[in-house]
Design an enzyme around this catalytic site. Structure first.
Site, PDB file in Angstrom:
ATOM      1  N   ARG A 174       0.798  -1.237   0.036  1.00 26.73           N
ATOM      2  CA  ARG A 174       0.162   0.079  -0.251  1.00 26.73           C
ATOM      3  C   ARG A 174       0.937   1.351   0.102  1.00 26.73           C
ATOM      4  O   ARG A 174       1.842   1.443   0.862  1.00 26.73           O
ATOM      5  CB  ARG A 174      -0.928  -0.014   1.299  1.00 26.73           C
ATOM      6  CG  ARG A 174      -1.725  -1.283   1.202  1.00 26.73           C
ATOM      7  CD  ARG A 174      -2.705  -1.114   2.520  1.00 26.73           C
ATOM      8  NE  ARG A 174      -3.809  -2.140   2.308  1.00 26.73           N
ATOM      9  CZ  ARG A 174      -4.466  -2.610   3.500  1.00 26.73           C
ATOM     10  NH1 ARG A 174      -4.859  -1.612   4.401  1.00 26.73           N
ATOM     11  NH2 ARG A 174      -5.287  -3.667   3.030  1.00 26.73           N
ATOM     12  N   GLU A 177      -6.350  -1.119  15.379  1.00 27.18           N
ATOM     13  CA  GLU A 177      -7.240  -1.881  14.516  1.00 27.18           C
ATOM     14  C   GLU A 177      -6.129  -2.948  14.125  1.00 27.18           C
ATOM     15  O   GLU A 177      -4.946  -2.710  13.712  1.00 27.18           O
ATOM     16  CB  GLU A 177      -7.420  -1.089  13.330  1.00 27.18           C
ATOM     17  CG  GLU A 177      -8.293  -1.975  12.252  1.00 27.18           C
ATOM     18  CD  GLU A 177      -8.440  -1.103  10.879  1.00 27.18           C
ATOM     19  OE1 GLU A 177      -8.565   0.038  11.059  1.00 27.18           O
ATOM     20  OE2 GLU A 177      -8.765  -1.795   9.820  1.00 27.18           O
ATOM     21  N   ARG A 205       2.033   0.955  10.314  1.00 31.10           N
ATOM     22  CA  ARG A 205       1.666   1.375   9.031  1.00 31.10           C
ATOM     23  C   ARG A 205       2.682   1.163   8.192  1.00 31.10           C
ATOM     24  O   ARG A 205       3.582   2.056   8.144  1.00 31.10           O
ATOM     25  CB  ARG A 205       1.202   2.779   9.174  1.00 31.10           C
ATOM     26  CG  ARG A 205       0.332   3.287   7.841  1.00 31.10           C
ATOM     27  CD  ARG A 205      -0.261   4.771   8.203  1.00 31.10           C
ATOM     28  NE  ARG A 205      -1.170   4.825   9.373  1.00 31.10           N
ATOM     29  CZ  ARG A 205      -2.490   4.315   9.234  1.00 31.10           C
ATOM     30  NH1 ARG A 205      -3.066   3.944   8.115  1.00 31.10           N
ATOM     31  NH2 ARG A 205      -2.923   4.338  10.480  1.00 31.10           N
ATOM     32  N   SER A 239     -10.319  -6.042  10.191  1.00 31.53           N
ATOM     33  CA  SER A 239     -11.584  -5.515   9.558  1.00 31.53           C
ATOM     34  C   SER A 239     -12.520  -6.288   8.663  1.00 31.53           C
ATOM     35  O   SER A 239     -11.930  -7.193   7.932  1.00 31.53           O
ATOM     36  CB  SER A 239     -11.147  -4.254   8.790  1.00 31.53           C
ATOM     37  OG  SER A 239     -12.288  -3.395   8.279  1.00 31.53           O
ATOM     38  N   ARG A 271       1.181  -6.252  12.622  1.00 26.73           N
ATOM     39  CA  ARG A 271       0.554  -5.484  14.005  1.00 26.73           C
ATOM     40  C   ARG A 271       0.258  -6.741  15.092  1.00 26.73           C
ATOM     41  O   ARG A 271       0.555  -6.155  16.299  1.00 26.73           O
ATOM     42  CB  ARG A 271      -0.933  -4.771  13.512  1.00 26.73           C
ATOM     43  CG  ARG A 271      -0.665  -3.802  12.592  1.00 26.73           C
ATOM     44  CD  ARG A 271      -2.066  -2.899  12.539  1.00 26.73           C
ATOM     45  NE  ARG A 271      -1.757  -1.932  11.594  1.00 26.73           N
ATOM     46  CZ  ARG A 271      -2.754  -1.034  11.186  1.00 26.73           C
ATOM     47  NH1 ARG A 271      -3.965  -1.124  11.614  1.00 26.73           N
ATOM     48  NH2 ARG A 271      -2.574   0.086  10.658  1.00 26.73           N
TER      49      ARG A 271
END
Length: 422
Positions: A262, A349, A277, A352, A390
């Site tokens: 990403r 988070e 991130r 999801s 994460r």
RNA sequence: GGAGAGGUGGCCGAGUGGCCGAAGGCGGCCGCUUGCUAAGCGGCAGAGGGUUAACAGCCCUCCGAGGGUUCGAAUCCCUCCCUCUCCGCCA
């Protein structure tokens, strides 16, 4: 993609639902209505002309066989041709515009989704696990990782720039253990393991909704017009694109480990430290392709499957239901799972889980034949199970000791072949 | 990368300019028949869209995708994509 018929029949309902996401969206609906009306009026005229042309052409065939002269008819048909071609051109233009607008309209939020503007309005559904009491100041994972020599930010940046990290030694081993642990768990629940391509064509990304709207967030290999996948959801969900499945094939459960790529275009200042991130991170993904009647049940189950990873790892978490304003483009309903980060004193988070209903299926044209023989769009769901990087970070923080060493969670010990990282 | 072959309905497969949305087979559905988880006989059934009260009728589009030739294209021409075979290269 929304159902154009629904927009036609209940434009106000669609506008109201979309407005709960973003106040500017109803304008797009008006645009659609106008283009659709235009499209159909052109189409009616066009089809009439074509019908007449076809009739005359057929007649020519008959007359020819009887050896009769057809030059008069031929001239007539030729005249039709010009009018038809002009109309076809116009039709294509309108059709293409309509498509463009349709592709930029997000999914309708499910009626159960709380209305709200941003993450502030998300609703906590449940919590699990006890927050550990530290009798020292818990360190952030990047400090732990650096001092243990398992996270190397400097060399990561040297190789590829910021937001790239090198994971070394026991860290790499722990990460690999996590991937295997997650996959094994999901496979035991009936998910089929897939190892998909990491590069895909543009239409594949259009199928799941990343394109055309989120081009900026993707890495693209221009020479070959391929994109690096931002999540395994993309190849997994598209696996059956263009197919008509048998009803008894449903539900289909898929899982895959892939890295995710990403550009993080819109998140410059955020989470610059650590591995929360990254431009490239590992993830084990869950995807379900299901019968429309069962998709909400399946969403609950899928979320629990993701949660179970954290339970087994003994990491405290909570589940929140995203409000309308925070919902992703393709999702009708989403649960986020957030894991506890002691150094930050908050939940972040880590997964999801979404039901996209038939929104993606419509774009991908994935259908099934129901018991009455009708072809219907499937419903698609996806969820992280989990974001591995994460999870690694959360383990470092939650299992850290005062001496800087990190305990290996019980369930991972056989995978890592160690109890303690030091 | 080079040479060749090919892409047709859920699947297999015929079809080289009009009566082809497409033979035939398998699979599917419905019915009949036969007393034994099968066989036989008959029938139905591609997808998308428009019109419409209508899942009726009528019409349009679709034979990998996009262009072109023609009064008319699954059939002829061009471009692209994909698959297969052989060679080359390579983990």
């Amino acid at each position: 993609m929304l159902d154009i018929e629904l927009i036609r029949k209940k434009p106000n309902f669609v506008k109201e639902r979309l407005a709960t996401r973003d106040k500017s969206l109803p304008e797009l609906v008006d645009e659609v209505l106008e283009l659709d009306k235009k499209r159909r009026s052109i189409l009616v005229e066009l089809e009439n002309l074509r019908a007449e042309r076809n009739k005359k052409s057929k007649e020519i065939g008959f007359l020819r066989r009887e050896g009769k002269d057809t030059s008069d008819l031929e001239r007539q048909v030729k005249e039709f041709k010009e009018r038809i071609e002009a109309l076809e051109e116009e039709f294509r233009r309108v059709q293409e515009n309509l498509r463009k607008v349709m592709l930029r309209i997000p999914n309708l939020p499910h009626e159960s989704v709380p209305v709200g503007e941003d993450e502030e309005d998300n609703v906590e559904v449940r919590r699990w696990g006890e927050l550990k009491e530290f009798n020292f100041e818990p360190k952030p994972h990047w400090e732990i990782g650096e001092s243990l020599g398992i996270l190397d930010f400097e060399r990561g940046a040297r190789l590829a720039g910021s937001r790239f990290t090198v994971v070394k030694g026991w860290g790499a081993r722990l990460e690999r253990a996590l991937i295997n642990f997650m996959l094994d768990l999901h496979i035991s629940k009936g998910y089929k393991e897939i190892l998909p391509p990491h590069l895909v064509r543009p239409e594949i990304l259009e199928g799941t909704g990343q394109l055309p709207k989120f081009e900026e967030d993707l890495y693209r290999c221009e020479r070959d017009d391929l994109y690096l996948i931002p999540t395994a959801e993309v190849p997994l969900t598209n696996l059956f694109r263009g197919e008509i499945l048998k009803e008894e094939d449903l539900p289909i459960y898929l899982t895959a480990y892939t890295p995710c790529y990403r550009r993080e275009a819109g998140s410059h200042g955020k989470d610059i430290r650590g591995i929360i991130r990254q431009h490239q991170f590992n993830k084990v993904e869950l995807v379900k392709i299901v019968h429309p009647e069962t998709s909400y049940e399946e969403l609950e189950k899928l979320t629990l499957d993701a949660e179970e990873v954290l339970r087994l790892l003994g990491l405290p978490y909570r589940v929140v239901e995203l409000c309308t304003g925070d919902l992703g483009f393709s999702a009708a309903k989403t649960y986020d799972i957030e894991v506890w980060f002691p150094s930050q004193g908050r939940y972040r988070e880590i997964s999801s889980c979404s039901n996209c209903e038939d929104f993606q299926a419509r774009r991908m044209n994935t259908r099934f034949k129901d018991s009455s023989g009708k072809n219907r769009f499937v419903h698609t769901l996806n969820g992280s199970g989990l974001a591995v990087g994460r999870t690694l970070a959360a383990i470092l923080e939650n299992y850290q000791r005062e001496d800087g060493k990190v305990e290996v969670p019980e369930v991972l010990r056989d995978y890592v072949k160690a109890d303690l990282i030091e």
